[in-house]
Write a protein that holds these residues in place. Structure first.
Motif, mmCIF file in Angstrom:
data_model
loop_
_atom_site.group_PDB
_atom_site.id
_atom_site.type_symbol
_atom_site.label_atom_id
_atom_site.label_comp_id
_atom_site.label_asym_id
_atom_site.label_seq_id
_atom_site.Cartn_x
_atom_site.Cartn_y
_atom_site.Cartn_z
ATOM 1 N N UNK A 1 93.879 -30.521 66.855
ATOM 2 C CA UNK A 1 93.892 -31.752 67.652
ATOM 3 C C UNK A 1 92.456 -32.071 68.048
ATOM 4 N N UNK A 2 92.178 -33.357 68.192
ATOM 5 C CA UNK A 2 90.821 -33.778 68.525
ATOM 6 C C UNK A 2 90.840 -35.095 69.280
ATOM 7 N N UNK B 1 80.996 -38.028 72.483
ATOM 8 C CA UNK B 1 81.459 -36.772 73.051
ATOM 9 C C UNK B 1 82.782 -36.468 72.371
ATOM 10 N N UNK B 2 83.001 -35.235 71.972
ATOM 11 C CA UNK B 2 84.289 -34.930 71.363
ATOM 12 C C UNK B 2 84.756 -33.531 71.728
ATOM 13 N N UNK B 3 86.053 -33.334 71.575
ATOM 14 C CA UNK B 3 86.657 -32.021 71.798
ATOM 15 C C UNK B 3 87.669 -31.769 70.693
ATOM 16 N N UNK B 4 87.742 -30.521 70.254
ATOM 17 C CA UNK B 4 88.729 -30.131 69.245
ATOM 18 C C UNK B 4 89.365 -28.814 69.673
ATOM 19 N N UNK C 1 85.889 -32.567 79.754
ATOM 20 C CA UNK C 1 87.288 -32.625 79.354
ATOM 21 C C UNK C 1 88.034 -33.761 80.059
ATOM 22 N N UNK C 2 87.672 -34.020 81.304
ATOM 23 C CA UNK C 2 88.300 -35.114 82.046
ATOM 24 C C UNK C 2 87.989 -36.462 81.420
ATOM 25 N N UNK D 1 86.534 -26.407 71.214
ATOM 26 C CA UNK D 1 85.092 -26.694 71.237
ATOM 27 C C UNK D 1 84.878 -28.095 71.786
ATOM 28 N N UNK D 2 83.867 -28.255 72.628
ATOM 29 C CA UNK D 2 83.396 -29.583 73.021
ATOM 30 C C UNK D 2 81.969 -29.749 72.529
ATOM 31 N N UNK D 3 81.578 -30.965 72.246
ATOM 32 C CA UNK D 3 80.221 -31.178 71.716
ATOM 33 C C UNK D 3 79.771 -32.615 71.908
ATOM 34 N N UNK D 4 78.475 -32.781 71.820
ATOM 35 C CA UNK D 4 77.811 -34.083 71.880
ATOM 36 C C UNK D 4 77.184 -34.349 70.523
ATOM 37 N N UNK D 5 77.344 -35.563 70.027
ATOM 38 C CA UNK D 5 76.710 -35.997 68.777
ATOM 39 C C UNK D 5 75.892 -37.246 69.063
ATOM 40 N N UNK D 6 74.588 -37.149 68.904
ATOM 41 C CA UNK D 6 73.735 -38.311 69.101
ATOM 42 C C UNK D 6 73.844 -39.298 67.943
ATOM 43 N N UNK D 7 73.874 -40.595 68.273
ATOM 44 C CA UNK D 7 73.941 -41.659 67.265
ATOM 45 C C UNK D 7 72.560 -42.334 67.210
#
Length: 212
Positions: free
Chosen positions: A57-58, A97-100, A170-171, A195-201
């Motif tokens: 899930x993501x 920002x994403x979480x999986x 997470x919130x 896992x949570x993470x940040x991806x710069x665009x």
């Protein structure tokens, strides 16, 4: 800004056996210590079982970087202190920002192996490899959504970024509702293989950055 669910089918995710062995502590470049046939078989069995119970899930959210300094950025009200993160995001005005999560059944399978130290290590490694492969797939899909290459992903707990931001993270992602991820009293995510993470665009194509 509104969080969104990222639908990823487990069939689309490749989990290499070599990643399981690496997470288990085996150095693929060490030719003097080859993997025994028995150990490799047990690693394959662990990976096969984890693939069966894997429920990926993501979720994600796209946001502007609201403020930045020499060693911090502010995103959706979160004050994130980390010089490496700040430098990584220099070419960016926006981030994902994403979480999986690999799901709760992966945790259950790992806990079932606690009476066999070798299998516990291999099942744990297979769970970590599954979460990593899911991150790669999520990053691929977010890259397609952005229409350009993204900066290297960066997670809380890495290079000085405190895991204390995990609750806010997470919130904002509505991760409990969208992915079934919550935070324990010890600031650990549950399920564990999450896992949570940040991806710069980057603003311009070709300006994506990595830390190494």
């Amino acid at each position: 800004m509104t969080a969104e669910t990222l639908l990823i089918e487990k069939e689309s995710i490749d989990i290499p056996l070599k990643d399981v062995l690496i997470f288990a502590g085996y150095r693929m470049c060490d030719k003097d210590s080859p993997v025994s046939n028995e150990y490799e078989k047990r690693a394959k069995d662990a990976l096969s079982r984890i693939k069966q119970v894997f429920t990926p899930k993501a979720c994600f959210i796209r946001s502007d970087i609201e403020k930045r300094g020499s060693d911090f950025v502010e995103i959706l009200g979160m004050h994130l202190e980390s010089r490496p993160l700040t430098e990584l995001l220099i070419p960016c005005r926006e981030v994902f920002l994403f979480a999986v999560t690999a799901g709760p059944f992966v945790d259950r399978e790992i806990s079932r192996m606690r009476f066999s130290p070798v299998d516990e290590i291999l099942y744990d490694a297979a769970g970590s490899a599954a979460a990593e492969a899911l991150c790669d797939e999520a990053e691929k899909r977010l890259t397609a959504l952005a229409g350009k290459k993204l900066c290297q992903r960066f997670s809380p707990g890495y290079s000085g970024l405190s895991i204390d931001c995990q609750g806010d993270f997470l919130s904002l992602l509505e991760a409990g509702k969208r992915a079934g991820i919550c935070l324990t009293n010890g600031n650990m995510m549950a399920p564990l293989k999450s896992v949570t993470a940040i991806l710069g665009i980057p603003e311009k194509e070709g300006e994506e950055r990595t830390l190494y």
